[in-house]
Write a protein that holds these residues in place. Sequence first.
Motif, PDB file in Angstrom:
ATOM      1  N   SER A 114       5.945  10.427   5.791  1.00  0.00           N
ATOM      2  CA  SER A 114       5.948   9.952   7.177  1.00  0.00           C
ATOM      3  C   SER A 114       5.708   8.444   7.242  1.00  0.00           C
ATOM      4  CB  SER A 114       4.892  10.693   7.995  1.00  0.00           C
ATOM      5  OG  SER A 114       3.582  10.408   7.526  1.00  0.00           O
ATOM      6  N   SER A 115       4.897   7.907   6.326  1.00  0.00           N
ATOM      7  CA  SER A 115       4.656   6.460   6.285  1.00  0.00           C
ATOM      8  C   SER A 115       5.926   5.712   5.902  1.00  0.00           C
ATOM      9  CB  SER A 115       3.541   6.140   5.284  1.00  0.00           C
ATOM     10  OG  SER A 115       2.325   6.746   5.668  1.00  0.00           O
ATOM     11  N   TRP A 139      10.056   9.871  12.045  1.00  0.00           N
ATOM     12  CA  TRP A 139       8.754  10.414  11.647  1.00  0.00           C
ATOM     13  C   TRP A 139       8.799  11.936  11.603  1.00  0.00           C
ATOM     14  CZ3 TRP A 139       4.713  13.520  13.124  1.00  0.00           C
ATOM     15  CH2 TRP A 139       3.478  13.308  12.493  1.00  0.00           C
ATOM     16  N   GLN A 140       9.353  12.557  12.640  1.00  0.00           N
ATOM     17  CA  GLN A 140       9.436  14.023  12.648  1.00  0.00           C
ATOM     18  C   GLN A 140      10.312  14.536  11.519  1.00  0.00           C
ATOM     19  OE1 GLN A 140       9.621  12.044  15.509  1.00  0.00           O
ATOM     20  NE2 GLN A 140       9.539  13.382  17.300  1.00  0.00           N
ATOM     21  N   GLY A 145       9.464   2.742   8.231  1.00  0.00           N
ATOM     22  CA  GLY A 145      10.296   1.582   7.921  1.00  0.00           C
ATOM     23  C   GLY A 145      11.663   1.646   8.567  1.00  0.00           C
ATOM     24  N   VAL A 146      12.055   2.829   9.056  1.00  0.00           N
ATOM     25  CA  VAL A 146      13.344   2.974   9.734  1.00  0.00           C
ATOM     26  C   VAL A 146      13.205   2.403  11.143  1.00  0.00           C
ATOM     27  CG1 VAL A 146      15.085   4.613  10.562  1.00  0.00           C
ATOM     28  CG2 VAL A 146      13.876   5.049   8.419  1.00  0.00           C
ATOM     29  N   PRO A 147      14.095   1.492  11.552  1.00  0.00           N
ATOM     30  CA  PRO A 147      13.981   0.908  12.890  1.00  0.00           C
ATOM     31  C   PRO A 147      14.152   1.972  13.974  1.00  0.00           C
ATOM     32  CG  PRO A 147      16.087   0.312  11.882  1.00  0.00           C
ATOM     33  CD  PRO A 147      15.273   0.972  10.817  1.00  0.00           C
ATOM     34  N   SER A 148      13.119   2.160  14.765  1.00  0.00           N
ATOM     35  CA  SER A 148      13.160   3.145  15.844  1.00  0.00           C
ATOM     36  C   SER A 148      12.044   2.812  16.815  1.00  0.00           C
ATOM     37  CB  SER A 148      12.984   4.566  15.299  1.00  0.00           C
ATOM     38  OG  SER A 148      11.720   4.701  14.673  1.00  0.00           O
ATOM     39  N   ASN A 149      12.030   3.488  17.946  1.00  0.00           N
ATOM     40  CA  ASN A 149      11.004   3.234  18.956  1.00  0.00           C
ATOM     41  C   ASN A 149       9.717   3.966  18.595  1.00  0.00           C
ATOM     42  OD1 ASN A 149      13.768   2.971  20.251  1.00  0.00           O
ATOM     43  ND2 ASN A 149      12.482   2.045  21.809  1.00  0.00           N
ATOM     44  N   GLY A 150       8.795   3.249  17.962  1.00  0.00           N
ATOM     45  CA  GLY A 150       7.516   3.838  17.609  1.00  0.00           C
ATOM     46  C   GLY A 150       7.593   4.932  16.566  1.00  0.00           C
ATOM     47  N   THR A 200       0.827  -1.209   0.000  1.00  0.00           N
ATOM     48  CA  THR A 200       0.000   0.000   0.000  1.00  0.00           C
ATOM     49  C   THR A 200       0.860   1.256   0.000  1.00  0.00           C
ATOM     50  OG1 THR A 200      -1.734  -1.177   1.225  1.00  0.00           O
ATOM     51  CG2 THR A 200      -1.836   1.227   1.211  1.00  0.00           C
ATOM     52  N   VAL A 201       1.906   1.256   0.831  1.00  0.00           N
ATOM     53  CA  VAL A 201       2.793   2.420   0.890  1.00  0.00           C
ATOM     54  C   VAL A 201       3.502   2.635  -0.443  1.00  0.00           C
ATOM     55  CG1 VAL A 201       4.896   3.348   1.954  1.00  0.00           C
ATOM     56  CG2 VAL A 201       3.129   2.327   3.381  1.00  0.00           C
TER      57      VAL A 201
END
Length: 351
Positions: A271-272, A286-287, A276-281, A138-139
């Motif tokens: 932002s979607s 995202w920012q 996919g970048v490994p991070s905490n939530g 979808t992305v």
Amino acid sequence: MTVKDKKKNIIGLLLKYVVPLVISVGLCYLLFTGVDFKEMTDIIRNQCDFRWIGLAMGLSIFSHVFRAMRWRMQLAALGIRPPVFALVLSIFGTYAVNLVFPRLGELWRTSYIAQRQRAPFTSVFGSMVADRVADTVTVLLLTLFTFVMAQKAILGFLAENGESYAAIGRILASPWLWAVAVAFAASVWLLMTRRNASGWLARVQSAVRELWQGFAVVFRMPGRGRWLLWTVALWGSYFLTTYIAFFAFPFTRDILAEHGVLAALVTFVLSSISMGVPSNGGIGPWQWAVIFALSIYGLDRASAGAYANLVMGCQTLLLIALGIFTFVCIAVEKRRHAGAAKEAGTENSII
């Protein structure tokens, strides 16, 4: 356990938990370097209409419900039929766990549903993988559509930032990039089609086949049209959360007035992709993605940072609250079942 196995476990734990944490912290450090916190907090305090943020957060809860309903169809095709409420709790818990342990949330929801329904873990896991693969597809489709629709704004931004444009051009024009891509694809194809494989290769091939089987159920299950509708509802609610939050600030409302809904779509897609970048939530990547998207439409860093950090902060607080609600409900359910089992045992002993 041998010393070699212990080293492998330690490396695995570092890759799963430490690396994403380092990425999150590092990106947050870069994100706030040179930022005037007083200016950013003043923007949020004086310019934000929190009613729109509240509406956006409320709508985001529906996205979890829609994901649970879509997953329910995939599980039903495998003969697994948990209650809707349990599925919704599993989705709430997934995102809460991912805040602390990236990617572990998916394993947690698989384990929770498998144990609760006494279903095979591999079957539930396969359906979860299908759920995530569907998101990836979808992305990709949304990214292609958005780039086609917004290419003028994106290419214009890159042209104004000549060094960024030149760097991307050099990367795409490099023969090494395409040589490595072709070599990688050929290697994967050769490894996956190799017969009589043993050891780690056999395990990899088996895992890929299981993943495909889990995804293929989407094409075989009844009600595929309804599954697509749940997918549209899920991603539509994701997008509307971003779009509605644009109305919280005067500068993002101005962007919508000038560039239309496409500006919100570009922000949403970037932002979607960042998730996919490994991070905490998604905290950090995202920012970064949102600030970059808003800068395409001429927004300064302080204002873009105010929007991005407020939305992510509220989303994180919401996920924590939903996580607490989830684990309280699960604890109450377990205690009720334990009490019922104890009463049944007492009655049997009397008889």
